[in-house]
Every structure is written in structure tokens, then in C-alpha cells.
Design a protein around this motif. Structure first.
Motif, PDB file in Angstrom:
ATOM      1  N   TRP A  44      -2.119   2.110  -4.929  1.00 37.86           N
ATOM      2  CA  TRP A  44      -1.870   3.544  -4.767  1.00 37.86           C
ATOM      3  C   TRP A  44      -3.045   4.136  -4.001  1.00 37.86           C
ATOM      4  O   TRP A  44      -4.190   4.076  -4.470  1.00 37.86           O
ATOM      5  N   SER A  45      -2.772   4.698  -2.826  1.00 42.22           N
ATOM      6  CA  SER A  45      -3.848   5.406  -2.132  1.00 42.22           C
ATOM      7  C   SER A  45      -4.409   6.499  -3.037  1.00 42.22           C
ATOM      8  O   SER A  45      -5.612   6.761  -3.048  1.00 42.22           O
ATOM      9  N   HIS A  46      -3.507   7.095  -3.821  1.00 39.09           N
ATOM     10  CA  HIS A  46      -3.891   8.079  -4.837  1.00 39.09           C
ATOM     11  C   HIS A  46      -2.660   8.337  -5.711  1.00 39.09           C
ATOM     12  O   HIS A  46      -1.578   7.798  -5.461  1.00 39.09           O
ATOM     13  N   TRP A  47      -2.821   9.171  -6.698  1.00 37.69           N
ATOM     14  CA  TRP A  47      -1.835   9.281  -7.772  1.00 37.69           C
ATOM     15  C   TRP A  47      -0.702  10.269  -7.507  1.00 37.69           C
ATOM     16  O   TRP A  47       0.202  10.412  -8.339  1.00 37.69           O
ATOM     17  N   HIS A  48      -0.666  10.934  -6.383  1.00 40.92           N
ATOM     18  CA  HIS A  48       0.344  11.962  -6.126  1.00 40.92           C
ATOM     19  C   HIS A  48       1.741  11.356  -5.970  1.00 40.92           C
ATOM     20  O   HIS A  48       1.917  10.253  -5.464  1.00 40.92           O
ATOM     21  N   TRP A  49       2.737  12.138  -6.373  1.00 42.89           N
ATOM     22  CA  TRP A  49       4.115  11.675  -6.547  1.00 42.89           C
ATOM     23  C   TRP A  49       4.764  11.143  -5.282  1.00 42.89           C
ATOM     24  O   TRP A  49       5.677  10.315  -5.346  1.00 42.89           O
ATOM     25  N   PHE A  96       0.864  -1.173   0.000  1.00 38.56           N
ATOM     26  CA  PHE A  96       0.000   0.000   0.000  1.00 38.56           C
ATOM     27  C   PHE A  96       0.901   1.225   0.000  1.00 38.56           C
ATOM     28  O   PHE A  96       1.575   1.519   0.986  1.00 38.56           O
ATOM     29  N   ASP A  97       0.973   1.902  -1.153  1.00 35.02           N
ATOM     30  CA  ASP A  97       1.825   3.068  -1.384  1.00 35.02           C
ATOM     31  C   ASP A  97       3.309   2.687  -1.420  1.00 35.02           C
ATOM     32  O   ASP A  97       3.729   1.652  -0.885  1.00 35.02           O
ATOM     33  N   SER A 120       4.088  -8.756 -13.502  1.00 34.03           N
ATOM     34  CA  SER A 120       3.020  -9.596 -12.949  1.00 34.03           C
ATOM     35  C   SER A 120       2.368  -8.966 -11.723  1.00 34.03           C
ATOM     36  O   SER A 120       1.323  -9.435 -11.266  1.00 34.03           O
ATOM     37  N   THR A 121       2.980  -7.916 -11.181  1.00 34.75           N
ATOM     38  CA  THR A 121       2.422  -7.188 -10.040  1.00 34.75           C
ATOM     39  C   THR A 121       1.439  -6.146 -10.552  1.00 34.75           C
ATOM     40  O   THR A 121       1.814  -5.231 -11.292  1.00 34.75           O
ATOM     41  N   ALA A 122       0.183  -6.284 -10.177  1.00 32.58           N
ATOM     42  CA  ALA A 122      -0.862  -5.371 -10.641  1.00 32.58           C
ATOM     43  C   ALA A 122      -0.719  -4.001  -9.976  1.00 32.58           C
ATOM     44  O   ALA A 122      -0.140  -3.874  -8.889  1.00 32.58           O
ATOM     45  N   LEU A 123      -1.252  -2.983 -10.633  1.00 34.99           N
ATOM     46  CA  LEU A 123      -1.376  -1.652 -10.051  1.00 34.99           C
ATOM     47  C   LEU A 123      -2.845  -1.434  -9.734  1.00 34.99           C
ATOM     48  O   LEU A 123      -3.697  -1.509 -10.629  1.00 34.99           O
ATOM     49  N   ILE A 124      -3.155  -1.184  -8.466  1.00 35.49           N
ATOM     50  CA  ILE A 124      -4.536  -1.107  -7.975  1.00 35.49           C
ATOM     51  C   ILE A 124      -4.830   0.337  -7.608  1.00 35.49           C
ATOM     52  O   ILE A 124      -4.132   0.934  -6.778  1.00 35.49           O
ATOM     53  N   VAL A 125      -5.868   0.895  -8.215  1.00 34.09           N
ATOM     54  CA  VAL A 125      -6.166   2.324  -8.086  1.00 34.09           C
ATOM     55  C   VAL A 125      -7.644   2.536  -7.760  1.00 34.09           C
ATOM     56  O   VAL A 125      -8.461   1.621  -7.870  1.00 34.09           O
ATOM     57  N   GLY A 126      -7.979   3.766  -7.404  1.00 34.43           N
ATOM     58  CA  GLY A 126      -9.331   4.094  -6.994  1.00 34.43           C
ATOM     59  C   GLY A 126     -10.218   4.544  -8.139  1.00 34.43           C
ATOM     60  O   GLY A 126      -9.776   4.698  -9.286  1.00 34.43           O
TER      61      GLY A 126
END
Length: 365
Positions: free
Chosen positions: A118-123, A67-68, A135-141
Motif C-alpha cells: 500500500w503506497s498509503h492507507w487511503h481507500w 503496488f496499490d 499467504s500474501t503479505a500486506l506491506i505498509v509504511g
């Protein structure tokens, strides 16, 4: 005494839990303008500085999550729009190691990590997904694809990098399970009640928190707050957890056996009300503002207060410097925080940030 808040977490029929390790990512950001994030401004608190936490979530099935990721070490290679914005703030960014480096140093099987949330998209949260396998997914809101894809360079004004998600599964969470945790819309990630994502919009489009059940008898939870807010004084004190008349540990001297009087801080609270937090989310009229939707951010913070009032919930927002002296960080586990009393011990340590405001009041008196 304040009533127990209505923050109901469904019991797990399998008594399912996850293990959590809190990672101090070695990212440290200094001298961000506080007025862009919160209001009012107090003496000695015109700038914000702090770490950026990440979390390793380990499920019994070996389906691990992150997470992040904190700040990527080569942040100068972020999308140009983003690097220009960082430079415009004149803040200082320090990063010693990437998250993958830290994981590998302590024997974590990084290749098996199922996803990066990503809790959110900020840098200061996105790190560098390219250091992880495709193979590691990117999980977003919610709303991420619509608002942030394609990234740079396909979109010259893109705020994220196309390479962050290219070639890997981009999983956008839909909060459509009809599930509520407290007043948050929730998503049961593993389907067994061990780890939830919480819809917490306001600071950014698609912002999410994480809620991990780390023990089941009794139930205890770690709430990964991301940037639901930027200072603990935005959600403490609250109606359900008012400022105590006497505070231990003493925020000015944690080793002292002498309690700190709560009345020292009352004049800093709205209308001297010990049930109101010190800060609210900055609006556009305060100058530059960071929150995408300040009203929604206030609503999310209000929901957070329900969880924060419970000793069995450890709330960790991403940049909380007051936790640095309390928590055990990676490679140690945080699962036994309730037994160790971390939530109680750290609750009011943030008040040390107001030392100059308290001194100024004493001088004027």
C-alpha cells in the motif's frame, strides 16, 4: 540548459531488474474538490477526476508484488468512517473489476504473489486484500501499526478494515538501511537493487513510492508515485526541468506537427517563473485539506522533481489522466518505456488541463 539533477540510483552488482506491468484498475473517481488537494484554483479545474493505477512487479525469483490495488468494487463496505467521508465529497466512484479478476483473466498465478504494497492507507489505493490469499503479505509504511491498527470493527472509528490485514503478515517498512536514492530515504526490497521503496511522507502517514529498475543497459526506472501528489502540475515545471519555449507533442493536439508555445502557460505560473510548478499542496487556510503534513508533502514533491527531470525515469502518479493515451497497460509490459519515448512524449500532455485558463487569458487580452 538546466543541469542534470542529482538523482543517483545505485548500480546493481547483479545487473538485477524486475518486470513491471501497469494496471488500469478500472477504478475511476470523478468530481473531487480540487481545493482540498492543491492550490491555486484555475478556470475549469475546480474538480479532480482520474483513474487509480496499480503495478504488478515481477522479480526473476518469481517473488511478485503488487503496488496499490485501486478502489475495491464494493467500496460501500469500507469502514463506516471512510464511507461517510467519500459520500461527503459527493464524488462519483466507478469500479468495473477487482485487480485479482484482471490478473486471473490473463493467466497470472495470483496465489504466488508475495505481497501487496500500500503506497498509503487511503481507500482509493487499498482495494480489497481479502481477494488475495492469506499467504500474501500486506506491506505498509512507517507509523502504520501505531496509527491505523486495530481497524474497524475492533476500533469503531477505525479508518481501515481489520480484515484487510487479519490473518496475514503485516510488514511495516523501516527506512533504516542508511540508503539514499536521490534525496529519498530508500529500502532495497529484494536486496539486489532491482526494486526500492522510497520514504515520501506528507500526503499521508507512512506514504511510500516504488522505484523499479526495468532495464540495466542502459539503466531505466519506473517510479510508482502513489499520491505523492495529485496533479502533474504540482511537480512540473521545475528548476531542473523548466517549461520549454516550444512544446512537442502539442498538448492540445498530440497528432499535430506544430509545436505549442510555452508562453501560453507562463501567466499561470508563480511570478511567471518557468521553473516553478503550477500548484502547491493545499493548506488548512484554503478550507478542507487532505495532506496530513503539507510541509512534508512539499518536501517529498521536491525530491520527486529530481527524478522527474531524467528521461530514463518514468514517473507515474496514481491518478494521472494524461498517461492514459500514452502507456501500454496490463497485460502488456512497460519495461521498454525508454525505447518507446513514453517519458518524453507524456511530459507536458497535462497542460491540456489548462485549456480554459489559456482561453480566458486570450479573451481578456
Amino acid at each position: 540548459m538546466a543541469s542534470r539533477p542529482d538523482f543517483k540510483v545505485l548500480s546493481s552488482p547483479y545487473q538485477s531488474t524486475v518486470r513491471v506491468r501497469i494496471i488500469d484498475t478500472t477504478s475511476y473517481i470523478e468530481n473531487l474538490p480540487a481545493a482540498a488537494f492543491l492550490t491555486p484554483e484555475f478556470p475549469g479545474l475546480s474538480k479532480l477526476s482520474g483513474p487509480s493505477f496499480s503495478f504488478l512487479i515481477e522479480h526473476p525469483s518469481s517473488r511478485s508484488l503488487l503496488f496499490d490495488l485501486g478502489v475495491r468494487r464494493d467500496w460501500e463496505n469500507l469502514a463506516p468512517v471512510t464511507t461517510r467521508r467519500i459520500e461527503a465529497t459527493k464524488c462519483t466512484v466507478k469500479v468495473q473489476k477487482g485487480v485479482r479478476e484482471q490478473l486471473e483473466e490473463h493467466g497470472v498465478e495470483v496465489k504466488s504473489i508475495e505481497g501487496i504494497i500500500w503506497s498509503h492507507w487511503h481507500w482509493d489505493h487499498t482495494g480489497d486484500p481479502n481477494t488475495f490469499e492469506k499467504s500474501t503479505a500486506l506491506i505498509v509504511g512507517p507509523g502504520f501499526r501505531k496509527n491505523f491498527t486495530p481497524g474497524y470493527p475492533a476500533d469503531k472509528n477505525g479508518r481501515i478494515l481489520e480484515s484487510d490485514y487479519e490473518g496475514r503478515e503485516l510488514k511495516e517498512i523501516a527506512f533504516d538501511q542508511g540508503l539514499k536514492i536521490g534525496r529519498f530515504d530508500a529500502f532495497d526490497y529484494y536486496g539486489d537493487g532491482s526494486f526500492y521503496l522510497l520514504d515520501s511522507p506528507g500526503h499521508a502517514i507512512g506514504h511510500m513510492c516504488g522505484l523499479a529498475r526495468v532495464t540495466s543497459s542502459p539503466n531505466s526506472f519506473i517510479l510508482m508515485g502513489g499520491d505523492i501528489c495529485h496533479h502533474v502540475g504540482q511537480f512540473r515545471p521545475s528548476f531542473k526541468h523548466p517549461l520549454p519555449s516550444m512544446i512537442l507533442p502539442n498538448p492540445f493536439d498530440r497528432q499535430s506537427m506544430t509545436a505549442c508555445p510555452g508562453e501560453l502557460f507562463e501567466h499561470l505560473l508563480p511570478n511567471n517563473d518557468c521553473t516553478k510548478p503550477f500548484y502547491t499542496v493545499a493548506r488548512a487556510e484554503n478550507g478542507i485539506k487532505i495532506a496530513h503534513d503539507a510541509d512534508a508533502a512539499d518536501a517529498s514533491i521536491s525530491k520527486l522533481q529530481d527524478a522527474d527531470a531524467l528521461d530514463e525515469v518514468l514517473v507515474v502518479i496514481s491518478h494521472d489522466t494524461s498517461l492514459l493515451s500514452v502507456l501500454d497497460f496490463f497485460p502488456k509490459y512497460a519495461d521498454n518505456f525508454f525505447e518507446k519515448g513514453w517519458a518524453k512524449d507524456s511530459k507536458w500532455l497535462f497542460l491540456k488541463d489548462f485549456v480554459n485558463a489559456v482561453k480566458q487569458q486570450r479573451t481578456s487580452d
